[in-house]
Design a protein around this motif. Structure first.
Motif, PDB file in Angstrom:
ATOM      1  N   ALA A 134       0.811  -1.288  -0.109  1.00  0.00           N
ATOM      2  CA  ALA A 134      -0.138   0.150   0.111  1.00  0.00           C
ATOM      3  C   ALA A 134       0.941   1.222  -0.070  1.00  0.00           C
ATOM      4  CB  ALA A 134      -0.818  -0.158   1.198  1.00  0.00           C
ATOM      5  N   ALA A 135       2.239   1.189   0.365  1.00  0.00           N
ATOM      6  CA  ALA A 135       3.026   2.380   0.642  1.00  0.00           C
ATOM      7  C   ALA A 135       2.995   3.127  -0.561  1.00  0.00           C
ATOM      8  CB  ALA A 135       4.241   2.144   0.971  1.00  0.00           C
ATOM      9  N   PRO A 136       3.327   2.813  -1.802  1.00  0.00           N
ATOM     10  CA  PRO A 136       3.440   3.798  -2.861  1.00  0.00           C
ATOM     11  C   PRO A 136       1.923   4.230  -3.301  1.00  0.00           C
ATOM     12  CG  PRO A 136       4.764   1.811  -3.475  1.00  0.00           C
ATOM     13  CD  PRO A 136       3.855   1.443  -2.123  1.00  0.00           C
ATOM     14  N   GLY A 137       1.035   3.503  -3.172  1.00  0.00           N
ATOM     15  CA  GLY A 137      -0.314   4.080  -3.193  1.00  0.00           C
ATOM     16  C   GLY A 137      -0.761   4.952  -2.282  1.00  0.00           C
ATOM     17  N   LEU A 138      -0.391   4.867  -1.142  1.00  0.00           N
ATOM     18  CA  LEU A 138      -0.753   6.051  -0.190  1.00  0.00           C
ATOM     19  C   LEU A 138      -0.020   7.477  -0.698  1.00  0.00           C
ATOM     20  CD1 LEU A 138       0.066   4.408   3.340  1.00  0.00           C
ATOM     21  CD2 LEU A 138      -2.144   5.190   2.437  1.00  0.00           C
ATOM     22  N   LEU A 139       1.132   7.357  -1.213  1.00  0.00           N
ATOM     23  CA  LEU A 139       1.531   8.619  -1.883  1.00  0.00           C
ATOM     24  C   LEU A 139       0.959   9.087  -2.961  1.00  0.00           C
ATOM     25  CD1 LEU A 139       5.511   7.964  -1.291  1.00  0.00           C
ATOM     26  CD2 LEU A 139       4.114   9.675  -0.260  1.00  0.00           C
ATOM     27  N   LEU A 140       0.589   7.972  -3.597  1.00  0.00           N
ATOM     28  CA  LEU A 140      -0.275   8.552  -4.907  1.00  0.00           C
ATOM     29  C   LEU A 140      -1.621   9.257  -4.560  1.00  0.00           C
ATOM     30  CD1 LEU A 140      -0.678   8.475  -8.045  1.00  0.00           C
ATOM     31  CD2 LEU A 140      -1.473   6.152  -7.728  1.00  0.00           C
ATOM     32  N   ALA A 141      -2.251   8.528  -3.533  1.00  0.00           N
ATOM     33  CA  ALA A 141      -3.468   9.094  -3.027  1.00  0.00           C
ATOM     34  C   ALA A 141      -3.283  10.514  -2.288  1.00  0.00           C
ATOM     35  CB  ALA A 141      -4.336   8.201  -2.074  1.00  0.00           C
ATOM     36  N   GLN A 142      -2.229  10.722  -1.805  1.00  0.00           N
ATOM     37  CA  GLN A 142      -2.159  12.099  -1.230  1.00  0.00           C
ATOM     38  C   GLN A 142      -1.730  13.092  -2.233  1.00  0.00           C
ATOM     39  OE1 GLN A 142       0.616   9.558   2.003  1.00  0.00           O
ATOM     40  NE2 GLN A 142       0.906  11.859   2.120  1.00  0.00           N
ATOM     41  N   ALA A 143      -1.222  12.756  -3.362  1.00  0.00           N
ATOM     42  CA  ALA A 143      -0.960  13.548  -4.372  1.00  0.00           C
ATOM     43  C   ALA A 143      -1.991  14.206  -5.038  1.00  0.00           C
ATOM     44  CB  ALA A 143       0.114  12.922  -5.570  1.00  0.00           C
ATOM     45  N   VAL A 144      -3.043  13.166  -5.410  1.00  0.00           N
ATOM     46  CA  VAL A 144      -4.410  13.449  -5.648  1.00  0.00           C
ATOM     47  C   VAL A 144      -5.099  14.458  -4.886  1.00  0.00           C
ATOM     48  CG1 VAL A 144      -6.542  12.565  -6.785  1.00  0.00           C
ATOM     49  CG2 VAL A 144      -4.224  11.526  -7.411  1.00  0.00           C
ATOM     50  N   TRP A 202       5.741  16.093  -4.828  1.00  0.00           N
ATOM     51  CA  TRP A 202       6.657  15.386  -4.015  1.00  0.00           C
ATOM     52  C   TRP A 202       6.170  14.003  -3.746  1.00  0.00           C
ATOM     53  CZ3 TRP A 202      11.642  15.763  -2.072  1.00  0.00           C
ATOM     54  CH2 TRP A 202      11.757  14.957  -1.099  1.00  0.00           C
ATOM     55  N   CYS A 203       4.787  14.069  -3.536  1.00  0.00           N
ATOM     56  CA  CYS A 203       4.362  12.685  -3.375  1.00  0.00           C
ATOM     57  C   CYS A 203       4.487  11.786  -4.651  1.00  0.00           C
ATOM     58  CB  CYS A 203       2.976  12.740  -2.871  1.00  0.00           C
ATOM     59  SG  CYS A 203       2.499  13.464  -1.242  1.00  0.00           S
ATOM     60  N   LEU A 204       4.008  12.282  -5.627  1.00  0.00           N
ATOM     61  CA  LEU A 204       4.248  11.540  -6.909  1.00  0.00           C
ATOM     62  C   LEU A 204       5.648  11.227  -7.252  1.00  0.00           C
ATOM     63  CD1 LEU A 204       2.182  13.539  -9.664  1.00  0.00           C
ATOM     64  CD2 LEU A 204       1.548  11.329  -8.458  1.00  0.00           C
ATOM     65  N   ALA A 205       6.610  11.757  -6.818  1.00  0.00           N
ATOM     66  CA  ALA A 205       8.173  11.487  -7.083  1.00  0.00           C
ATOM     67  C   ALA A 205       8.390  10.506  -6.006  1.00  0.00           C
ATOM     68  CB  ALA A 205       9.037  12.521  -6.867  1.00  0.00           C
ATOM     69  N   GLY A 206       8.034  10.506  -4.763  1.00  0.00           N
ATOM     70  CA  GLY A 206       8.184   9.615  -3.637  1.00  0.00           C
ATOM     71  C   GLY A 206       7.681   8.277  -4.044  1.00  0.00           C
ATOM     72  N   ALA A 207       6.300   8.157  -4.750  1.00  0.00           N
ATOM     73  CA  ALA A 207       5.641   6.920  -5.090  1.00  0.00           C
ATOM     74  C   ALA A 207       6.514   6.347  -6.093  1.00  0.00           C
ATOM     75  CB  ALA A 207       4.256   7.149  -5.705  1.00  0.00           C
ATOM     76  N   ALA A 208       6.966   7.110  -7.189  1.00  0.00           N
ATOM     77  CA  ALA A 208       7.940   6.447  -8.241  1.00  0.00           C
ATOM     78  C   ALA A 208       9.211   5.898  -7.621  1.00  0.00           C
ATOM     79  CB  ALA A 208       8.306   7.662  -9.161  1.00  0.00           C
ATOM     80  N   VAL A 209       9.903   6.588  -6.456  1.00  0.00           N
ATOM     81  CA  VAL A 209      11.207   5.900  -5.867  1.00  0.00           C
ATOM     82  C   VAL A 209      10.908   4.786  -5.111  1.00  0.00           C
ATOM     83  CG1 VAL A 209      12.629   6.647  -3.988  1.00  0.00           C
ATOM     84  CG2 VAL A 209      12.336   8.481  -5.831  1.00  0.00           C
ATOM     85  N   LEU A 211       8.521   2.589  -5.913  1.00  0.00           N
ATOM     86  CA  LEU A 211       8.357   1.528  -6.758  1.00  0.00           C
ATOM     87  C   LEU A 211       9.684   0.934  -7.308  1.00  0.00           C
ATOM     88  CD1 LEU A 211       5.308   2.867  -8.592  1.00  0.00           C
ATOM     89  CD2 LEU A 211       5.367   0.961  -7.123  1.00  0.00           C
ATOM     90  N   VAL A 212      10.736   1.969  -7.666  1.00  0.00           N
ATOM     91  CA  VAL A 212      11.831   1.550  -8.219  1.00  0.00           C
ATOM     92  C   VAL A 212      12.748   0.771  -7.294  1.00  0.00           C
ATOM     93  CG1 VAL A 212      13.944   2.371  -9.227  1.00  0.00           C
ATOM     94  CG2 VAL A 212      11.791   3.478  -9.787  1.00  0.00           C
ATOM     95  N   ILE A 213      12.824   1.242  -5.988  1.00  0.00           N
ATOM     96  CA  ILE A 213      13.652   0.721  -4.957  1.00  0.00           C
ATOM     97  C   ILE A 213      12.965  -0.527  -4.655  1.00  0.00           C
ATOM     98  CG2 ILE A 213      14.332   0.932  -2.172  1.00  0.00           C
ATOM     99  CD1 ILE A 213      14.397   3.832  -2.587  1.00  0.00           C
ATOM    100  N   ASP A 214      11.623  -0.857  -4.554  1.00  0.00           N
ATOM    101  CA  ASP A 214      11.281  -2.110  -4.102  1.00  0.00           C
ATOM    102  C   ASP A 214      11.326  -3.196  -5.278  1.00  0.00           C
ATOM    103  OD1 ASP A 214       9.772  -3.912  -2.540  1.00  0.00           O
ATOM    104  OD2 ASP A 214       7.856  -3.458  -3.111  1.00  0.00           O
TER     105      ASP A 214
END
Length: 304
Positions: A134-144, A202-209, A211-214
């Protein structure tokens, strides 16, 4: 961006924050939150399924997590900004008007995690696997969700003359429309730093980071969620320093600034602890595998 008659550049803000459909009022803030939840659920489902879960399990857990998260987010907001609802002349019942805006992310994450834990226990899902999914999705939800603040003409920083400055109107919360001047034009309060936009990006960039790291390092075991906490709070700390809207302070800093700083440290420590424990477990597994290999070799018949 937009330009006025003097070709000055700025980001316009909406003059309408809600739609009235008969007796039903639909706020754009609520629509942004709902859109964010849907996107987060979609991404979480994909990631949990890749971890061995089933599509139905994601929905089973989210049904618990989302209501808990909304209640927690509202409680955090009301407690941290209590004067908006319980000061002299204020209507305490407005604390229930969640559609007007006001969700504290940390209350949402805290109680949302409680709801997710209950859902995971009831439906036999690994809690660590779920929160990592859920972690990247949380950042995506916060961005929207931050775009709901744009519709409400809120969450802005100090006045600025930068080309990307945000135009803010005086909004009437009872109608969801901008206040008009005698000439019928929306009243403009000024031009400010678009901190809602900074946080959304920032949240969109964080979600991408994440996803890439995981995907590259397969960190797992709760580490992705810990990294989410660290990444988000790193940005939120500075965005809080930039904001100029009213907020309660502690020792000269906004309460959310302190919370972000403390949670950033906690997120980093939790990430390091979980990674250290995972490496230790891997080392033990490798040692046991080596012992089994040596035992098998010793049992093989020797010629000669």
């Amino acid at each position: 961006m937009n330009a006025n008659a003097s070709t000055e550049m700025f980001i316009p803000s909406p003059t309408l924050s809600a739609l009235q459909l008969g007796p039903v009022t639909i706020t754009f803030y609520a629509l942004c939150i709902l859109t964010g939840i849907i996107l987060a659920a979609w991404l979480t489902n994909r990631r949990l399924t890749a971890r061995g879960g089933t599509p139905g399990q994601t929905l089973d857990v989210i049904i618990w997590a989302v209501p808990f998260g909304i209640i927690g987010g509202r409680l955090y907001h009301v407690i941290s900004d209590y004067q908006l609802y319980f000061a002299a002349g204020k209507n305490p019942w407005n604390a229930l008007r969640i559609w007007d805006g006001g969700l504290g992310i940390w209350g949402a994450v805290a109680l949302g995690a409680v709801g997710a834990y209950i859902g995971c226990r009831r439906h036999h899902v690994s809690f660590a696997a779920f929160v990592d999914s859920a972690a990247p999705g949380l950042l995506l939800a916060q961005a929207v969700g931050r775009w709901g603040n744009w519709f409400n003409n809120e969450l802005y920083g100090d006045p600025t003359t930068a080309p990307w400055k945000l135009q803010i109107h005086s909004m009437d919360p009872s109608t969801g429309r901008a206040v008009l001047d005698p000439a019928g034009a929306p009243v403009v309060l000024g031009y400010f730093q678009p901190t809602f936009l900074y946080e959304s990006l920032w949240c969109l960039a964080g979600a991408a980071v994440l996803l890439v790291i995981d995907r590259r390092f397969k960190i797992g075991a709760g580490s992705v969620f810990a990294l989410y906490v660290a990444v988000y709070t790193a940005g939120r700390f500075f965005f809080e320093l930039m904001r100029s809207d009213y907020a309660n302070t502690l020792l000269g800093l906004r309460v959310n600034t302190w919370v972000s700083g403390i949670l950033f440290i906690g997120g980093v420590l939790m990430f390091l602890h979980l990674r250290g424990r995972a490496r230790s477990a891997t080392g033990r597994d490798n040692a046991r595998a080596g012992e089994r290999d040596r035992s098998d070799t010793d049992m093989e018949p020797r010629s000669g």
